[in-house]
Scaffold this active site. Structure first.
Site, mmCIF file in Angstrom:
data_model
loop_
_atom_site.group_PDB
_atom_site.id
_atom_site.type_symbol
_atom_site.label_atom_id
_atom_site.label_comp_id
_atom_site.label_asym_id
_atom_site.label_seq_id
_atom_site.Cartn_x
_atom_site.Cartn_y
_atom_site.Cartn_z
ATOM 1 N N SER A 185 47.328 3.628 31.036
ATOM 2 C CA SER A 185 45.952 3.875 30.589
ATOM 3 C C SER A 185 45.696 3.393 29.170
ATOM 4 C CB SER A 185 45.711 5.384 30.650
ATOM 5 O OG SER A 185 44.567 5.734 29.918
ATOM 6 N N GLU A 225 44.161 5.070 27.183
ATOM 7 C CA GLU A 225 44.355 6.258 26.349
ATOM 8 C C GLU A 225 45.659 6.163 25.555
ATOM 9 O OE1 GLU A 225 42.484 9.420 25.855
ATOM 10 O OE2 GLU A 225 41.078 7.833 26.321
ATOM 11 N N TYR A 269 47.926 14.115 27.816
ATOM 12 C CA TYR A 269 47.830 13.137 28.909
ATOM 13 C C TYR A 269 48.321 11.769 28.436
ATOM 14 C CZ TYR A 269 45.524 9.605 31.856
ATOM 15 O OH TYR A 269 45.261 8.514 32.641
HETATM 16 P P1 NDP Z 1 41.738 10.748 40.070
HETATM 17 O O1 NDP Z 1 41.805 11.939 39.188
HETATM 18 O O2 NDP Z 1 40.471 10.411 40.768
HETATM 19 O O3 NDP Z 1 42.884 10.852 41.187
HETATM 20 C C1 NDP Z 1 44.136 11.379 40.878
HETATM 21 C C2 NDP Z 1 44.969 11.418 42.135
HETATM 22 O O4 NDP Z 1 46.251 11.982 41.813
HETATM 23 C C3 NDP Z 1 44.374 12.296 43.243
HETATM 24 O O5 NDP Z 1 44.667 11.730 44.487
HETATM 25 C C4 NDP Z 1 45.154 13.595 43.068
HETATM 26 O O6 NDP Z 1 45.231 14.369 44.240
HETATM 27 C C5 NDP Z 1 46.533 13.023 42.727
HETATM 28 N N1 NDP Z 1 47.418 13.994 42.109
HETATM 29 C C6 NDP Z 1 47.140 14.888 41.148
HETATM 30 N N2 NDP Z 1 48.222 15.629 40.868
HETATM 31 C C7 NDP Z 1 49.208 15.197 41.682
HETATM 32 C C8 NDP Z 1 50.539 15.594 41.897
HETATM 33 N N3 NDP Z 1 51.093 16.610 41.227
HETATM 34 N N4 NDP Z 1 51.278 14.940 42.831
HETATM 35 C C9 NDP Z 1 50.727 13.925 43.546
HETATM 36 N N5 NDP Z 1 49.456 13.519 43.400
HETATM 37 C C10 NDP Z 1 48.708 14.150 42.475
HETATM 38 O O7 NDP Z 1 42.227 9.517 39.172
HETATM 39 P P2 NDP Z 1 41.783 7.965 39.246
HETATM 40 O O8 NDP Z 1 41.767 7.540 40.650
HETATM 41 O O9 NDP Z 1 40.600 7.762 38.383
HETATM 42 O O10 NDP Z 1 43.003 7.282 38.493
HETATM 43 C C11 NDP Z 1 44.158 6.842 39.196
HETATM 44 C C12 NDP Z 1 45.322 6.725 38.223
HETATM 45 O O11 NDP Z 1 44.985 5.787 37.206
HETATM 46 C C13 NDP Z 1 45.682 8.007 37.492
HETATM 47 O O12 NDP Z 1 47.070 7.996 37.276
HETATM 48 C C14 NDP Z 1 44.954 7.893 36.169
HETATM 49 O O13 NDP Z 1 45.623 8.659 35.183
HETATM 50 C C15 NDP Z 1 45.081 6.405 35.925
HETATM 51 N N6 NDP Z 1 44.029 5.792 35.125
HETATM 52 C C16 NDP Z 1 42.723 5.954 35.484
HETATM 53 C C17 NDP Z 1 41.735 5.304 34.782
HETATM 54 C C18 NDP Z 1 40.300 5.458 35.143
HETATM 55 O O14 NDP Z 1 39.451 5.094 34.302
HETATM 56 N N7 NDP Z 1 39.947 5.931 36.346
HETATM 57 C C19 NDP Z 1 42.069 4.399 33.656
HETATM 58 C C20 NDP Z 1 43.495 4.288 33.399
HETATM 59 C C21 NDP Z 1 44.425 4.958 34.121
HETATM 60 P P3 NDP Z 1 44.045 15.444 44.628
HETATM 61 O O15 NDP Z 1 42.960 14.624 45.241
HETATM 62 O O16 NDP Z 1 44.746 16.342 45.575
HETATM 63 O O17 NDP Z 1 43.646 16.100 43.349
HETATM 64 P P1 GDR Z 2 38.453 9.520 29.196
HETATM 65 O O1 GDR Z 2 37.189 9.767 30.144
HETATM 66 O O2 GDR Z 2 38.806 10.703 28.395
HETATM 67 O O3 GDR Z 2 38.179 8.243 28.462
HETATM 68 O O4 GDR Z 2 39.633 9.331 30.273
HETATM 69 P P2 GDR Z 2 36.055 10.870 30.126
HETATM 70 O O5 GDR Z 2 34.961 10.330 30.971
HETATM 71 O O6 GDR Z 2 36.584 12.218 30.430
HETATM 72 O O7 GDR Z 2 35.589 10.881 28.584
HETATM 73 C C1 GDR Z 2 35.059 9.725 27.951
HETATM 74 C C2 GDR Z 2 34.472 10.107 26.611
HETATM 75 O O8 GDR Z 2 33.306 10.903 26.823
HETATM 76 C C3 GDR Z 2 33.329 11.988 25.910
HETATM 77 N N1 GDR Z 2 32.515 13.092 26.438
HETATM 78 C C4 GDR Z 2 32.775 13.793 27.546
HETATM 79 N N2 GDR Z 2 33.768 13.679 28.470
HETATM 80 C C5 GDR Z 2 33.751 14.523 29.524
HETATM 81 N N3 GDR Z 2 34.688 14.422 30.470
HETATM 82 N N4 GDR Z 2 32.780 15.488 29.679
HETATM 83 C C6 GDR Z 2 31.775 15.643 28.769
HETATM 84 O O9 GDR Z 2 30.926 16.516 28.914
HETATM 85 C C7 GDR Z 2 31.764 14.753 27.651
HETATM 86 N N5 GDR Z 2 30.923 14.592 26.606
HETATM 87 C C8 GDR Z 2 31.382 13.580 25.884
HETATM 88 C C9 GDR Z 2 34.807 12.319 25.761
HETATM 89 O O10 GDR Z 2 35.040 13.093 24.595
HETATM 90 C C10 GDR Z 2 35.411 10.930 25.729
HETATM 91 O O11 GDR Z 2 35.387 10.427 24.439
HETATM 92 C C11 GDR Z 2 39.426 8.586 31.452
HETATM 93 C C12 GDR Z 2 40.334 9.182 32.540
HETATM 94 O O12 GDR Z 2 40.029 8.557 33.775
HETATM 95 C C13 GDR Z 2 41.795 8.931 32.218
HETATM 96 O O13 GDR Z 2 42.609 9.334 33.332
HETATM 97 C C14 GDR Z 2 41.998 7.432 31.968
HETATM 98 O O14 GDR Z 2 43.328 7.179 31.636
HETATM 99 C C15 GDR Z 2 41.070 6.969 30.847
HETATM 100 O O15 GDR Z 2 39.730 7.229 31.243
HETATM 101 C C16 GDR Z 2 41.205 5.481 30.575
#
Ligand code: NDP
Ligand code: GDR
Length: 347
Positions: free
Chosen positions: A135, A137, A158
């Site tokens: 990520s 992050e 995280y």
């Molecule tokens: P989601 O939160 O939508 O999905 C997470 C998935 O992980 C779900 O299927 C969840 O299952 C599963 N999960 C959670 N805990 C466990 C566990 N203990 N064992 C096995 N599976 C588990 O995430 P995204 O699809 O958005 O992201 C996919 C991956 O990419 C993640 O690793 C995230 O950290 C990473 N990532 C995401 C980004 C983004 O912007 N979306 C950017 C960079 C990295 P359940 O449905 O049961 O909760």
């Molecule tokens: P992020 O995504 O932390 O970048 O992680 P998120 O959408 O949670 O936050 C983005 C930014 O928005 C600000 N923010 C809020 N965020 C949330 N969730 N709720 C609020 O009400 C709110 N108000 C303002 C946050 O402070 C932050 O700056 C996501 C996840 O998908 C990670 O798993 C992944 O790795 C990174 O993107 C890349």
């Protein structure tokens, strides 16, 4: 013979798009699914069906990244050619409330899967390719634009856990010569985005506000800047990484950055509303340490993988708002018919 893939996190946003992509490429697709007391397959219901029937495109197996023995069993059963490790406690704010659990799943969970894979490769003699969902992050406080050479400065449990997973992958690649790739993906969104991430929280609330179902939207820090792309584009990059001759690490991003305020303003403008009339700031959504400015430099992925994003910020935003307006309309229809349920839906 068709190739087989195992996806952890298949029920999540990215897992669902990746499963669709791999099915479209005729993979045999297997997913790890957590046992839950309610159904958690909404995003993949269109791909999943009764396993007794033939022609069901994906197969699901109970498992959890906190359970190494189960991971070993699933690997032996599925015999994958490719493994995509997308499973995670992926919410940054929640990781401050549950740091130990987050580290166990995100960091140690990755290690468990790598260990299981190392043993599986040794006993089966099969070459298996592995993708790790890293990520942006991990860059945290590092100044933009961030690329593969930018030092990590993680700002949450995280992010620290993802950094650990990243280095586990690099170490196993160097130590055992395994085909392991780290994706370093910047934020990517879609109508399937979890509803507590800020873009979806905004578009979901906006749909309900527009139809008179909700009055206020409570948010945290509006000044943070993110490089937002479309999840459907980003899963293509994951797959491409595993099709190369050599394993490597890649940043995946659009190269454009917008603040939360920009997203809010553009979304409300799109439906002719003023966000200032509906949004209130609630301190509970602030993070103890924030990531202020992410903007990725994905030149390496563009050159070596031939990848580029197809959906820009405006199109992504409109796609999400349109979808959530439709959801709100369905919800309103149900309410008008006397139901109290909030309807779900998928894109
Ligand atoms: P989601 O939160 O939508 O999905 C997470 C998935 O992980 C779900 O299927 C969840 O299952 C599963 N999960 C959670 N805990 C466990 C566990 N203990 N064992 C096995 N599976 C588990 O995430 P995204 O699809 O958005 O992201 C996919 C991956 O990419 C993640 O690793 C995230 O950290 C990473 N990532 C995401 C980004 C983004 O912007 N979306 C950017 C960079 C990295 P359940 O449905 O049961 O909760
Ligand atoms: P992020 O995504 O932390 O970048 O992680 P998120 O959408 O949670 O936050 C983005 C930014 O928005 C600000 N923010 C809020 N965020 C949330 N969730 N709720 C609020 O009400 C709110 N108000 C303002 C946050 O402070 C932050 O700056 C996501 C996840 O998908 C990670 O798993 C992944 O790795 C990174 O993107 C890349």
């Amino acid at each position: 013979m068709s190739r087989s893939a195992l996806i952890t996190g298949i029920t999540g946003q990215d897992g669902s798009y990746l499963a669709e992509l791999l099915v479209s490429k005729s993979y045999e697709v297997h997913g790890l699914i957590r046992r839950a007391s309610t159904f958690n397959t909404e995003r993949i219901d269109h791909l999943y069906g009764d396993p007794h029937l033939s022609g069901v495109p994906i197969r699901l197996h109970y498992g959890d990244l906190s359970d190494g023995t189960g991971l070993r069993r699933v690997l032996e059963l599925v015999k994958p050619d490719e493994v995509y490790n997308l499973g995670a406690q992926s919410h940054v704010r929640v990781s401050f409330d549950q740091p130990e659990y987050t580290a166990d799943v995100v960091a140690t969970g990755t290690l468990r899967l790598l260990e299981a894979l190392r043993d599986y490769i040794a006993t089966s003699g099969k070459q298996v390719r592995f993708y790790q969902a890293g990520s942006s992050e991990m860059f945290g406080a590092a100044l933009p634009p961030q690329n593969e050479k930018t030092p990590f400065h993680p700002r949450s449990p995280y992010a620290v856990s993802k950094v650990a997973a990243h280095y586990f992958v690099q170490n196993y690649r160097e130590a055992y010569g395994m085909f392991l790739c780290n994706g370093i993906l910047f934020n990517h969104e879609s109508p399937r985005r979890g509803e507590t991430f800020v873009t979806r929280k905004i578009t979901r609330a906006l749909g309900r506000i527009k139809l008179g179902l909700q009055e206020k939207l409570y948010l945290g820090n509006l000044e943070a800047k993110r490089d937002w792309g479309f999840a459907g584009d980003y899963v293509q990059a994951m797959w491409l990484m595993l099709q190369q001759d050599q394993p490597d690490d890649y940043v995946v991003s659009t190269g454009e950055s917008y603040s939360v305020r920009d997203f809010l303003e553009s979304a409300f403008n799109y439906v002719d509303l003023k966000w200032q009339d509906y949004v209130e700031i609630d301190k509970r959504y602030f993070r103890p340490s924030e990531v202020d400015f992410l903007m990725g430099d994905s030149s390496k992925a563009r050159q070596k993988l031939g990848w580029k994003p197809c959906v820009n910020f405006d199109s992504l935003l409109k796609m999400m708002v349109d979808h959530d307006l439709e959801l709100a309309k369905r919800e309103k229809t149900l309410i008008n018919a006397g139901h109290k349920v909030i309807c779900g839906g998928r894109w």
